[in-house]
Design a protein around this motif. Structure first.
Motif, PDB file in Angstrom:
ATOM      1  N   GLN A 302       0.829  -1.213   0.000  1.00  0.00           N
ATOM      2  CA  GLN A 302       0.000   0.000   0.000  1.00  0.00           C
ATOM      3  C   GLN A 302       0.861   1.260   0.000  1.00  0.00           C
ATOM      4  O   GLN A 302       0.562   2.238  -0.706  1.00  0.00           O
ATOM      5  CB  GLN A 302      -0.921  -0.016   1.212  1.00  0.00           C
ATOM      6  N   GLN A 303       1.931   1.244   0.785  1.00  0.00           N
ATOM      7  CA  GLN A 303       2.816   2.406   0.812  1.00  0.00           C
ATOM      8  C   GLN A 303       3.508   2.609  -0.535  1.00  0.00           C
ATOM      9  O   GLN A 303       3.621   3.743  -1.013  1.00  0.00           O
ATOM     10  CB  GLN A 303       3.857   2.227   1.911  1.00  0.00           C
ATOM     11  N   GLU A 304       3.938   1.531  -1.166  1.00  0.00           N
ATOM     12  CA  GLU A 304       4.570   1.662  -2.475  1.00  0.00           C
ATOM     13  C   GLU A 304       3.585   2.167  -3.520  1.00  0.00           C
ATOM     14  O   GLU A 304       3.947   2.970  -4.383  1.00  0.00           O
ATOM     15  CB  GLU A 304       5.139   0.310  -2.907  1.00  0.00           C
ATOM     16  N   PHE A 305       2.352   1.710  -3.431  1.00  0.00           N
ATOM     17  CA  PHE A 305       1.336   2.201  -4.369  1.00  0.00           C
ATOM     18  C   PHE A 305       1.068   3.686  -4.159  1.00  0.00           C
ATOM     19  O   PHE A 305       0.927   4.444  -5.122  1.00  0.00           O
ATOM     20  CB  PHE A 305       0.043   1.404  -4.200  1.00  0.00           C
ATOM     21  N   ALA A 306       1.022   4.100  -2.874  1.00  0.00           N
ATOM     22  CA  ALA A 306       0.749   5.509  -2.596  1.00  0.00           C
ATOM     23  C   ALA A 306       1.906   6.401  -3.012  1.00  0.00           C
ATOM     24  O   ALA A 306       1.702   7.489  -3.561  1.00  0.00           O
ATOM     25  CB  ALA A 306       0.445   5.694  -1.109  1.00  0.00           C
ATOM     26  N   THR A 307       3.130   5.962  -2.764  1.00  0.00           N
ATOM     27  CA  THR A 307       4.301   6.791  -3.079  1.00  0.00           C
ATOM     28  C   THR A 307       4.768   6.629  -4.522  1.00  0.00           C
ATOM     29  O   THR A 307       5.452   7.511  -5.035  1.00  0.00           O
ATOM     30  CB  THR A 307       5.468   6.420  -2.155  1.00  0.00           C
TER      31      THR A 307
END
Length: 335
Positions: A302-307
């Motif tokens: 999720q963090q990689e998708f957001a960033t």
């Protein structure tokens, strides 16, 4: 009672027993020099009438050592110790090999950075071809040593997948030659070959390649989602329902009724689809087991998708354009 109270040693006649006449006579008859004789000294001569004292024999105080009649067998290490030593040597060789591989990769990366970056090399097209390579693909450079074997197997599996789709197209063509009503299957086999060959490379192999290269959780989840769909397609192609453009088992038995050679070709293709389905399931479980040993997780995805995805300028521009259009449309409706 008076006799019991008398002290015999208080009698002056026997106050000194050595003054007795019998004792004094024996002392006067003793040979001269006996009183001065000390048997524990070796320096003084023995008095006359006494045999000279001989020296005591020296005694060897060293411990007795038994000499064996046979040489003892050579000492051999237990099997457990030899196995542990072999395991340590194997691990040391593996660490040295990994260190050499890391040094080689570091030198290659330095040479690539010195030459201005790495160039795309896949697919390997001729230099005069109007379209150039689209990806950079080098497993020995990008992938860590412990994951290289798995990535190579997946790459070979993708090549086998492409060859099976091409063989399926040939089988459907042979089926169409003996049965003119199978034109739909032949047309769909061409579509599957042209569609699934590049899509499989882009949709599940490249995410797997990137996941092991950069330890990306988002790419791992993308691979798992697409590859489970790919496994379902393999199962459907293995079954081979007529009219779906796949030379599966049902289609092969149907073609066997029309022509034995064509039926044998289609049976072989059905066996290839079965092998692909089985290998896909095995590799899916293997990649998932390796994924659990890494630091990847759903939160990191999720963090990689957001960033990553949401921070992309193209995505931001498209989102801003869509939001402005929606706001303008709402404003016009209000007017």
């Amino acid at each position: 009672m008076s006799d019991f109270d008398r002290n015999p040693f208080a009698d002056p006649e026997i106050s000194n027993p050595f003054q007795d006449p019998s004792v004094t006579q024996i002392r006067q008859a003793a040979p001269p020099g006996l009183e001065e004789y000390n048997p524990f000294t070796d320096g003084k001569p023995a008095p006359p009438g006494i045999a000279p004292r001989t020296a005591a024999p020296t005694i060897n105080t060293q411990p007795a050592i038994m000499k064996p009649t046979e040489e003892p067998p050579a000492y051999s290490q237990p099997q457990e110790q030899s196995g542990a030593a072999a395991e340590l040597l194997r691990r040391q060789e593996e660490l040295e090999r990994k260190a050499a591989e890391l040094d080689r990769r570091e030198r290659e990366m330095q040479s690539l950075s010195a030459s201005g970056g790495r160039k795309n090399n896949w697919p390997p097209l001729p230099e005069k071809f109007p379209v150039g390579p689209c990806f950079y693909h080098d497993i020995t450079v990008d992938i860590p040593v412990e994951f290289q074997k798995t990535v190579k197997i997946m790459y070979y599996l993708w090549m086998f997948h492409t060859g099976t789709l091409f063989a399926n197209m040939v089988g459907c063509l042979a089926w169409f030659c003996v049965d003119a009503s199978r034109g739909v299957d032949f047309g769909l086999s061409i579509l599957w070959f042209l569609l699934f060959t590049p899509c499989s490379f882009v949709c599940w192999y490249r995410p797997l390649y990137g996941a092991f290269r950069s330890d990306s959780s988002f790419r791992f989840f993308a691979f798992f989602f697409v590859y489970i769909c790919q496994f379902g397609i393999y199962v459907m192609q293995c079954i081979g329902i007529a009219g779906w453009g796949a030379s599966g088992w049902i289609s092969a038995l149907t073609g066997l009724n029309r022509s034995i050679p064509v039926g044998i070709i289609m049976i072989l293709i059905a066996a290839l689809f079965t092998f692909l389905a089985a290998m896909s399931l095995i590799m899916f479980k293997k990649v998932h087991a390796m994924y659990r040993t890494t630091d990847a997780s759903f939160e990191k995805a999720q963090q990689e998708f957001a960033t990553g995805v949401m921070a992309n300028k193209t995505v931001q521009t498209a989102a801003a354009t869509a939001a402005s259009r929606a706001a303008q449309g709402g404003f016009k409706e209000q007017i």
